[in-house]
Design an enzyme around this catalytic site. Structure first.
Site, PDB file in Angstrom:
ATOM      1  N   MET A  10     -11.539  -5.630   5.924  1.00  0.00           N
ATOM      2  CA  MET A  10     -10.658  -4.861   6.534  1.00  0.00           C
ATOM      3  C   MET A  10     -10.340  -5.523   7.716  1.00  0.00           C
ATOM      4  O   MET A  10     -11.252  -6.018   8.636  1.00  0.00           O
ATOM      5  CB  MET A  10     -11.396  -3.445   6.917  1.00  0.00           C
ATOM      6  CG  MET A  10     -11.605  -2.363   5.643  1.00  0.00           C
ATOM      7  SD  MET A  10     -10.111  -1.926   4.629  1.00  0.00           S
ATOM      8  CE  MET A  10      -9.229  -1.177   5.899  1.00  0.00           C
ATOM      9  N   HIS A  49      -1.379  -1.138  -4.157  1.00  0.00           N
ATOM     10  CA  HIS A  49      -2.774  -0.949  -3.480  1.00  0.00           C
ATOM     11  C   HIS A  49      -2.875   0.454  -3.350  1.00  0.00           C
ATOM     12  O   HIS A  49      -1.957   1.042  -2.703  1.00  0.00           O
ATOM     13  CB  HIS A  49      -2.832  -1.614  -2.140  1.00  0.00           C
ATOM     14  CG  HIS A  49      -3.994  -1.672  -1.366  1.00  0.00           C
ATOM     15  ND1 HIS A  49      -5.117  -2.217  -1.759  1.00  0.00           N
ATOM     16  CD2 HIS A  49      -4.425  -0.828  -0.283  1.00  0.00           C
ATOM     17  CE1 HIS A  49      -6.006  -1.939  -0.803  1.00  0.00           C
ATOM     18  NE2 HIS A  49      -5.688  -0.726  -0.258  1.00  0.00           N
ATOM     19  N   GLY A  51      -2.555  -3.881   9.321  1.00  0.00           N
ATOM     20  CA  GLY A  51      -1.871  -4.635  10.258  1.00  0.00           C
ATOM     21  C   GLY A  51      -1.335  -6.160   9.587  1.00  0.00           C
ATOM     22  O   GLY A  51      -1.134  -7.014  10.557  1.00  0.00           O
ATOM     23  N   MET A  59      -8.816   8.095   0.143  1.00  0.00           N
ATOM     24  CA  MET A  59      -9.645   8.695   1.304  1.00  0.00           C
ATOM     25  C   MET A  59     -10.095  10.105   0.963  1.00  0.00           C
ATOM     26  O   MET A  59      -9.488  10.899   0.736  1.00  0.00           O
ATOM     27  CB  MET A  59      -8.975   8.502   2.610  1.00  0.00           C
ATOM     28  CG  MET A  59      -8.352   7.263   2.915  1.00  0.00           C
ATOM     29  SD  MET A  59      -7.507   7.376   4.341  1.00  0.00           S
ATOM     30  CE  MET A  59      -6.536   5.804   4.163  1.00  0.00           C
ATOM     31  N   SER A  69       0.972  -1.156  -0.215  1.00  0.00           N
ATOM     32  CA  SER A  69       0.239  -0.181   0.032  1.00  0.00           C
ATOM     33  C   SER A  69       0.824   1.274  -0.006  1.00  0.00           C
ATOM     34  O   SER A  69       1.684   1.345   0.913  1.00  0.00           O
ATOM     35  CB  SER A  69      -0.952  -0.133   1.216  1.00  0.00           C
ATOM     36  OG  SER A  69      -1.478   1.292   1.259  1.00  0.00           O
ATOM     37  N   ASP A 119      -4.868   3.755  -1.614  1.00  0.00           N
ATOM     38  CA  ASP A 119      -5.924   4.184  -0.682  1.00  0.00           C
ATOM     39  C   ASP A 119      -6.378   5.360  -0.920  1.00  0.00           C
ATOM     40  O   ASP A 119      -5.617   6.490  -0.662  1.00  0.00           O
ATOM     41  CB  ASP A 119      -5.191   3.898   0.610  1.00  0.00           C
ATOM     42  CG  ASP A 119      -5.222   2.562   1.215  1.00  0.00           C
ATOM     43  OD1 ASP A 119      -5.952   1.765   1.106  1.00  0.00           O
ATOM     44  OD2 ASP A 119      -3.844   2.033   1.473  1.00  0.00           O
ATOM     45  N   MET A 159     -12.004   4.421  -0.282  1.00  0.00           N
ATOM     46  CA  MET A 159     -12.584   4.982   1.178  1.00  0.00           C
ATOM     47  C   MET A 159     -13.420   6.080   1.080  1.00  0.00           C
ATOM     48  O   MET A 159     -12.740   7.097   1.764  1.00  0.00           O
ATOM     49  CB  MET A 159     -11.361   4.733   2.224  1.00  0.00           C
ATOM     50  CG  MET A 159     -11.347   3.551   2.602  1.00  0.00           C
ATOM     51  SD  MET A 159      -9.582   3.272   3.355  1.00  0.00           S
ATOM     52  CE  MET A 159      -8.514   3.320   1.996  1.00  0.00           C
ATOM     53  N   ASP A 169      -6.496  -6.316   4.790  1.00  0.00           N
ATOM     54  CA  ASP A 169      -5.944  -5.143   4.716  1.00  0.00           C
ATOM     55  C   ASP A 169      -5.852  -4.402   5.963  1.00  0.00           C
ATOM     56  O   ASP A 169      -7.204  -4.079   6.439  1.00  0.00           O
ATOM     57  CB  ASP A 169      -6.769  -4.053   3.662  1.00  0.00           C
ATOM     58  CG  ASP A 169      -6.209  -2.718   3.347  1.00  0.00           C
ATOM     59  OD1 ASP A 169      -5.051  -2.382   3.955  1.00  0.00           O
ATOM     60  OD2 ASP A 169      -6.902  -2.081   2.781  1.00  0.00           O
ATOM     61  N   HIS A 185      -8.617   1.072  -3.867  1.00  0.00           N
ATOM     62  CA  HIS A 185      -9.475   1.008  -2.809  1.00  0.00           C
ATOM     63  C   HIS A 185     -10.209   2.249  -2.150  1.00  0.00           C
ATOM     64  O   HIS A 185      -9.215   3.058  -1.752  1.00  0.00           O
ATOM     65  CB  HIS A 185      -8.525   0.473  -1.407  1.00  0.00           C
ATOM     66  CG  HIS A 185      -9.147   0.309  -0.191  1.00  0.00           C
ATOM     67  ND1 HIS A 185      -8.795   0.123   1.233  1.00  0.00           N
ATOM     68  CD2 HIS A 185     -10.764   0.281   0.125  1.00  0.00           C
ATOM     69  CE1 HIS A 185      -9.727   0.020   2.025  1.00  0.00           C
ATOM     70  NE2 HIS A 185     -10.797   0.158   1.318  1.00  0.00           N
TER      71      HIS A 185
END
Ligand code: DX5
Ligand code: ZN
Length: 222
Positions: A137, A32, A177, A36, A7, A34, A68, A175, A66
């Site tokens: 998630m 990946h 941790g 947002m 990511s 992200d 969000m 996705d 992804h």
């Protein structure tokens, strides 16, 4: 086969191009991205222009976007034009999920559906056949570097059971941790795509980090 998707959220934006190259040369299967919007999740990251930037730096790498963001249906076309290979929307962010997944697929891009840790698997049961990927998630979305939530494992198992019994080709992505400790747990539960921000870009040697992550899954299998 496991898919490792670093990511870029955890990459250094000051040397974005070099960061992309380091992940791709280090053996990443996907990148990946992200996105947002400061509404669905508190932070704001970037938009379709960064997807386009990835395409120009590394045209062949699979771009896993992804979203969000609230009302993702308003932005699908711009991410398709920017070169997304897969667009994942959140079940919690749209009113007409079934229609939206069908629309994403109609553009020729793969469609993914994501669920937050607080959302049950049942919420996507009726759309799973329209999804190429289910993103479970394993942290609450919004930030990198959070701790893996173990209760998400039973949800992965449940969804994996539906995929098997329905003889579907949908894949499960995890996705948040994801490390060489948590990836094997997710793999055993049925995940096959692994997003890794901190565990890849937080390491000096990206190739070593990706190799370690992949080996943790392979080791568990044998
Ligand atoms: C979190 C993002 C993740 C994030 C994962 O909302 O969706 O993709 O980059 O970061 P790590 O791997 O650090 O948990
Ligand atoms: Zn993500």
């Amino acid at each position: 086969m496991a898919i490792i998707a670093p990511s870029l959220l955890a990459a250094s934006f000051g040397s974005f191009k070099e960061e992309i190259v380091s992940a791709v040369d280090g053996g990443a299967d996907w990148l990946h991205l992200d996105v947002m919007d400061g509404s669905f999740v508190p932070p704001i990251t970037f938009g379709a222009n960064i997807v386009e930037c990835c395409r120009s730096v590394s045209p062949k790498i699979f771009r896993d976007v992804h979203l969000m963001i609230d009302s993702p249906e308003k932005h699908i076309d711009s991410f398709v034009s920017a070169g997304a290979d897969l667009i994942t929307v959140h079940q919690e962010a749209t009113k007409h999920l079934h229609r939206l997944l069908g629309y994403i697929r109609s553009t020729g891009v793969k469609a993914g559906v994501a669920i937050n840790p607080g959302t049950t698997a049942a919420a996507i049961r009726d759309v799973i056949e329209l999804a190429d990927l289910v993103l479970v998630m394993t942290v609450n979305p919004g930030w990198g570097g959070q701790k893996f939530i173990p209760t998400t494992l039973s949800k992965i198992r449940e969804i994996h059971g539906w995929i098997k019994s329905g003889n579907l080709s949908t894949i499960i992505e995890v996705d948040g941790g994801i490390t060489s400790e948590t990836a094997p747990l997710c793999y055993e539960a049925g995940a096959s795509a692994f997003v890794a921000g901190t565990s890849v870009f937080g390491s000096k040697d990206r190739k070593e980090a990706i190799t370690k992550l992949r080996a943790s899954i392979t080791d568990k299998k044998s």
